[in-house]
Design a protein around this motif. Structure first.
Motif: not given
Length: 381
Positions: A17-26
């Motif tokens: 979820f943390s990785t997806e969160f960062k990708i989404c934010g980028f």
């Protein structure tokens, strides 16, 4: 042993979820930056259209207008407005922008209906532009680009959370936002569908890329000028709507990273009138000014709006409007894998991914074609 396995599973899930969160934010903030570049180009096109109406009157269209001065003027305006500290203090600008959107849409629709009445018939066909006017390959690429146009209309979703944060309660922010979104999307869809359909019915295969700045209409000049002024004012507000979340993110991250820096955290009170003060922050002044200058320079390097919009719409549509919302919904509702609802949601996501890829391909083809004829900083309207 079971507890350790469960802990490892939860840890892995949190990491995912943390990785997806960062990708989404980028993707989110990259899309915001791209959208404001598109708005800068579009506003300069409208400002030039006002000038060009005089060009047609005086020189029969032989006197071209440079694009750069209008982009710079728009950039200077945004530098000033970007110094307003936060989203909530810009409500008046957003209200004006909404009225302007209604104004120019109404003018385009009215002129299109008048043109259809003047022609005495509907031009064009249900299958779009005819083979012969364009090649079959060009029609396919243009169809893909049209998907990018439609996808770009979904760029509003990236600002919904920030707008919701400014709403007072009760009633709950979610309830107010649900009603506002339903009404605004319905009205916008109705107006833009009517504008698109009647615009095509008025000009058929010869429809310009933009009915106002492409001079599908030549008169009355004063009404066209009003419509283009409305577009410029609308885009001034739209630029700020999309910039403010990015501004807030960078400034919050900087404050957390350097909590002891006076340059970042110090607020200098500047008296305006009576008991009113403006809180000047040097970091905010420098960072926001640099950002607006950067988007202005990029706009002068790439002064073709439509294909940029298509590409931005394509790149941002699937991840921000479909994939991440679907994944969040699945996690929130705890929908089991391979259930009927889960499969339907995944099929929807896959179908939208295919649309995004097709739209991106068409948009890239359009940008490549534009680059062959555009000279950075020297392009005329």
């Amino acid at each position: 042993m079971v507890e350790n396995t469960a802990a490892l599973s939860l840890s892995q899930q949190d990491s995912d979820f943390s990785t997806e969160f960062k990708i989404c934010g980028f993707v989110h903030y990259l899309n915001l930056s791209g959208v404001v570049i598109g708005y800068t180009i579009a506003s300069s096109n409208s400002m030039m259209a006002i000038r060009r109406s005089n060009c047609f009157n005086k020189s029969g269209g032989k006197n071209p207008c440079r694009m750069n001065p209008y982009i710079i003027a728009f950039g200077i305006t945004e530098i000033i407005l970007s110094q307003i500290p936060d989203f909530a203090q810009l409500w008046w600008l957003f209200s004006v922008a909404a009225v302007m959107s209604f104004t120019y849409s109404s003018i385009v629709l009215g002129l299109s209906i008048a043109k259809v009445a003047e022609n005495g018939k509907f031009k064009g066909s249900l299958t779009g532009i005819s083979i012969g006017t364009v090649t079959q390959t060009q029609k396919i690429w243009r169809s893909f680009q049209a998907l990018g146009d439609i996808a770009f209309a979904y760029s509003y979703i990236i600002s919904l959370i920030e707008i919701q944060d400014t709403i007072k309660s009760p009633p709950s922010e979610a309830e107010t936002m649900r009603k506002a979104t339903l009404i605004s999307v319905a009205v916008t869809t109705l107006f833009y569908m009517l504008c698109g359909c009647f615009g095509y019915a008025a000009f058929g295969d010869m429809s310009p890329k933009d009915l106002l700045t492409g001079f599908g209409f030549y008169s009355p000049y004063w009404l066209l000028d009003i419509a283009n002024v409305a577009i410029v004012i609308h885009l001034v507000g739209a630029y700020q709507i999309h910039c403010q979340p990015l501004f807030a993110f960078i400034e919050k991250a900087a404050a957390q990273r350097f909590p002891d820096s006076e340059f970042i955290s110090r607020e200098i009170k500047i008296p305006i009138s009576g008991s009113h003060f403006y809180n000047l922050n040097l970091f905010r002044l420098v960072w926001r000014t640099c950002f607006v200058i950067l988007t202005t320079v990029i706009s002068m390097l790439l002064p073709f709006f439509k294909d940029i919009v298509d590409l931005l719409g394509a790149l941002g549509f699937w991840p921000l409007a479909v994939y991440f919302p679907v994944e969040i919904y699945v996690a929130q509702k705890k929908i089991p894998k391979w259930s009927t609802r889960w499969l339907c949601l995944q099929l929807l996501s896959a179908a939208c991914l295919i649309i995004t890829i097709a739209a991106a391909a068409g948009s890239i083809a359009g940008v490549v074609g534009d680059l062959k004829s555009v000279k950075p900083f020297k392009t005329f309207y």
